[in-house]
Design a protein around this motif. Structure first.
Motif, PDB file in Angstrom:
ATOM      1  N   LEU A 133       5.135   2.920  -1.561  1.00 37.92           N
ATOM      2  CA  LEU A 133       4.672   4.110  -0.863  1.00 37.92           C
ATOM      3  C   LEU A 133       3.681   3.750   0.239  1.00 37.92           C
ATOM      4  CD1 LEU A 133       4.594   7.126  -0.449  1.00 37.92           C
ATOM      5  CD2 LEU A 133       2.892   7.294  -2.294  1.00 37.92           C
ATOM      6  N   ALA A 134       2.813   2.793  -0.010  1.00 38.23           N
ATOM      7  CA  ALA A 134       1.840   2.383   1.007  1.00 38.23           C
ATOM      8  C   ALA A 134       2.547   1.883   2.266  1.00 38.23           C
ATOM      9  CB  ALA A 134       0.913   1.302   0.449  1.00 38.23           C
ATOM     10  N   LEU A 135       3.581   1.082   2.092  1.00 35.66           N
ATOM     11  CA  LEU A 135       4.340   0.562   3.231  1.00 35.66           C
ATOM     12  C   LEU A 135       4.983   1.705   4.020  1.00 35.66           C
ATOM     13  CD1 LEU A 135       6.028  -2.464   1.445  1.00 35.66           C
ATOM     14  CD2 LEU A 135       4.563  -2.637   3.466  1.00 35.66           C
ATOM     15  N   LYS A 136       5.589   2.631   3.317  1.00 34.47           N
ATOM     16  CA  LYS A 136       6.294   3.737   3.974  1.00 34.47           C
ATOM     17  C   LYS A 136       5.312   4.664   4.682  1.00 34.47           C
ATOM     18  CE  LYS A 136      10.034   7.051   3.059  1.00 34.47           C
ATOM     19  NZ  LYS A 136      10.943   6.398   4.004  1.00 34.47           N
ATOM     20  N   LEU A 137       4.204   4.971   4.037  1.00 28.38           N
ATOM     21  CA  LEU A 137       3.225   5.878   4.622  1.00 28.38           C
ATOM     22  C   LEU A 137       2.532   5.240   5.828  1.00 28.38           C
ATOM     23  CD1 LEU A 137       1.968   8.674   4.267  1.00 28.38           C
ATOM     24  CD2 LEU A 137       0.245   7.645   2.777  1.00 28.38           C
ATOM     25  N   ALA A 138       2.186   3.970   5.712  1.00 31.29           N
ATOM     26  CA  ALA A 138       1.525   3.288   6.824  1.00 31.29           C
ATOM     27  C   ALA A 138       2.446   3.191   8.038  1.00 31.29           C
ATOM     28  CB  ALA A 138       1.085   1.890   6.387  1.00 31.29           C
ATOM     29  N   GLU A 139       3.722   2.947   7.786  1.00 31.80           N
ATOM     30  CA  GLU A 139       4.684   2.883   8.890  1.00 31.80           C
ATOM     31  C   GLU A 139       4.778   4.233   9.595  1.00 31.80           C
ATOM     32  OE1 GLU A 139       9.334   1.572   9.710  1.00 31.80           O
ATOM     33  OE2 GLU A 139       8.717   2.165   7.698  1.00 31.80           O
ATOM     34  N   HIS A 140       4.849   5.308   8.828  1.00 34.35           N
ATOM     35  CA  HIS A 140       4.978   6.639   9.422  1.00 34.35           C
ATOM     36  C   HIS A 140       3.731   7.016  10.206  1.00 34.35           C
ATOM     37  CE1 HIS A 140       6.338  10.820   9.781  1.00 34.35           C
ATOM     38  NE2 HIS A 140       5.074  11.138   9.557  1.00 34.35           N
ATOM     39  N   LEU A 141       2.565   6.696   9.665  1.00 32.31           N
ATOM     40  CA  LEU A 141       1.303   7.082  10.305  1.00 32.31           C
ATOM     41  C   LEU A 141       0.866   6.078  11.371  1.00 32.31           C
ATOM     42  CD1 LEU A 141      -0.754   8.187   7.150  1.00 32.31           C
ATOM     43  CD2 LEU A 141       0.406   9.678   8.804  1.00 32.31           C
ATOM     44  N   GLN A 142       1.595   4.958  11.473  1.00 31.33           N
ATOM     45  CA  GLN A 142       1.175   3.854  12.348  1.00 31.33           C
ATOM     46  C   GLN A 142      -0.249   3.435  11.988  1.00 31.33           C
ATOM     47  OE1 GLN A 142       2.016   5.524  16.319  1.00 31.33           O
ATOM     48  NE2 GLN A 142       3.857   4.251  16.383  1.00 31.33           N
ATOM     49  N   HIS A 180      -5.720   5.455  11.292  1.00 32.95           N
ATOM     50  CA  HIS A 180      -5.623   5.614   9.850  1.00 32.95           C
ATOM     51  C   HIS A 180      -5.543   4.255   9.166  1.00 32.95           C
ATOM     52  CE1 HIS A 180      -4.035   9.451  11.459  1.00 32.95           C
ATOM     53  NE2 HIS A 180      -4.614   9.976  10.405  1.00 32.95           N
ATOM     54  N   THR A 181      -5.963   4.236   7.891  1.00 32.82           N
ATOM     55  CA  THR A 181      -5.833   3.051   7.053  1.00 32.82           C
ATOM     56  C   THR A 181      -5.229   3.466   5.724  1.00 32.82           C
ATOM     57  OG1 THR A 181      -7.770   1.994   8.061  1.00 32.82           O
ATOM     58  CG2 THR A 181      -7.050   1.156   5.927  1.00 32.82           C
ATOM     59  N   VAL A 182      -4.237   2.701   5.265  1.00 29.92           N
ATOM     60  CA  VAL A 182      -3.599   2.948   3.975  1.00 29.92           C
ATOM     61  C   VAL A 182      -3.727   1.679   3.133  1.00 29.92           C
ATOM     62  CG1 VAL A 182      -1.451   3.478   2.755  1.00 29.92           C
ATOM     63  CG2 VAL A 182      -1.956   4.602   4.945  1.00 29.92           C
ATOM     64  N   SER A 183      -4.221   1.844   1.906  1.00 30.66           N
ATOM     65  CA  SER A 183      -4.390   0.711   0.996  1.00 30.66           C
ATOM     66  C   SER A 183      -3.627   0.980  -0.294  1.00 30.66           C
ATOM     67  CB  SER A 183      -5.877   0.507   0.684  1.00 30.66           C
ATOM     68  OG  SER A 183      -6.057  -0.438  -0.355  1.00 30.66           O
ATOM     69  N   ASP A 184      -3.168  -0.078  -0.949  1.00 30.58           N
ATOM     70  CA  ASP A 184      -2.460   0.120  -2.216  1.00 30.58           C
ATOM     71  C   ASP A 184      -3.331  -0.237  -3.426  1.00 30.58           C
ATOM     72  OD1 ASP A 184      -2.449  -2.668  -2.174  1.00 30.58           O
ATOM     73  OD2 ASP A 184      -0.316  -2.863  -2.658  1.00 30.58           O
ATOM     74  N   TYR A 185      -4.659  -0.206  -3.243  1.00 30.95           N
ATOM     75  CA  TYR A 185      -5.544  -0.381  -4.395  1.00 30.95           C
ATOM     76  C   TYR A 185      -6.942   0.146  -4.100  1.00 30.95           C
ATOM     77  CZ  TYR A 185      -7.576  -4.496  -2.025  1.00 30.95           C
ATOM     78  OH  TYR A 185      -8.191  -5.337  -1.129  1.00 30.95           O
ATOM     79  N   LEU A 186      -7.612   0.582  -5.162  1.00 31.55           N
ATOM     80  CA  LEU A 186      -9.026   0.946  -5.129  1.00 31.55           C
ATOM     81  C   LEU A 186      -9.854  -0.272  -5.527  1.00 31.55           C
ATOM     82  CD1 LEU A 186      -9.323   4.346  -7.080  1.00 31.55           C
ATOM     83  CD2 LEU A 186     -10.093   3.958  -4.724  1.00 31.55           C
ATOM     84  N   PHE A 187     -10.989  -0.468  -4.883  1.00 32.34           N
ATOM     85  CA  PHE A 187     -11.823  -1.600  -5.288  1.00 32.34           C
ATOM     86  C   PHE A 187     -12.336  -1.419  -6.717  1.00 32.34           C
ATOM     87  CE2 PHE A 187     -15.929  -3.907  -5.469  1.00 32.34           C
ATOM     88  CZ  PHE A 187     -15.418  -5.184  -5.323  1.00 32.34           C
TER      89      PHE A 187
END
Length: 207
Positions: free
Chosen positions: A19-28, A81-88
């Motif tokens: 999902l992170a990959l797909k969302l980041a691609e859409h939002l650039q 925008h920034t999209v991450s696939d984990y919380l610290f």
């Protein structure tokens, strides 16, 4: 869209990176993916958890901190925008589950020193999936060191995340992945994009 920093979380095999990959691609958007494969203690931990839990968790925390500090500290002129696939904070959650009491006490002291230095996400997207679906996804992606993860461990991770999102004032969009498939059903992804236009209160909102 008002959410500039979006983090996606969930259990092992829940579909965070997909999902992170797909969302980041859409939002650039700028994309931050956890580099778990670089942890040399991970295969050893799954084989002998008591012996390798402490170095495993220390390595994860150090690498996550370094990556987030570098990625969030540099402004990308072409991305808002920034999209991450984990919380610290997952570092602390997994450490509490995996470490002995004295080890966790030391670990938490280190975590409390560095955590305030990192930006927190504007929105957390939490992907919930039953253990049976997680095991299906784990087998499908076929990482050798994950194939023997017991159901009990995944259930403990599930409980750990559920407790966290219920007890902490994090703006959370909770998604049942048995009802939504962002990879294969475009209409589900469009539903998510529409949901990201909403101003959510602190706490859990179910999509």
């Amino acid at each position: 869209m008002q959410y500039r920093f979006i983090t996606i979380e969930g259990n092992i095999g829940a579909g965070k990176t997909t999902l992170a990959l797909k969302l980041a691609e859409h939002l650039q958007a700028k994309l931050i993916l956890e580099e778990f494969a670089d942890n040399p203690f991970l295969p050893k931990f799954y084989a002998e958890p008591e012996q390798y839990a402490f170095p495993l968790e220390l390595f994860f925390m150090a690498e996550r901190y370094k990556q987030l500090k570098e990625m969030l500290g540099t402004r990308d002129l072409f991305s808002t925008h920034t999209v991450s696939d984990y919380l610290f904070i997952k570092s602390l959650l997994f450490a509490k589950m995996n470490l002995k009491e004295d080890e966790f006490s030391l670990y938490q002291k280190l975590f409390d020193i560095i955590n305030p230095q990192l930006a927190q996400p504007d929105l957390l997207i939490y992907l919930h999936a039953p253990v049976s679906k997680l095991q299906q996804n784990i087998k499908k992606r076929n990482r050798s060191y994950e194939q023997q993860i017991p159901d009990s461990y995944l259930a403990n991770v599930q409980d750990m995340y559920s407790q966290f999102i219920r007890q902490h004032p994090v703006r959370t969009l909770l998604i049942d992945t048995t009802k939504m498939d962002f990879l294969h059903r475009p209409e589900d992804f469009q539903t998510l994009l529409a949901a990201l236009e909403t101003d959510y209160p602190l706490g859990i909102t179910y999509l």
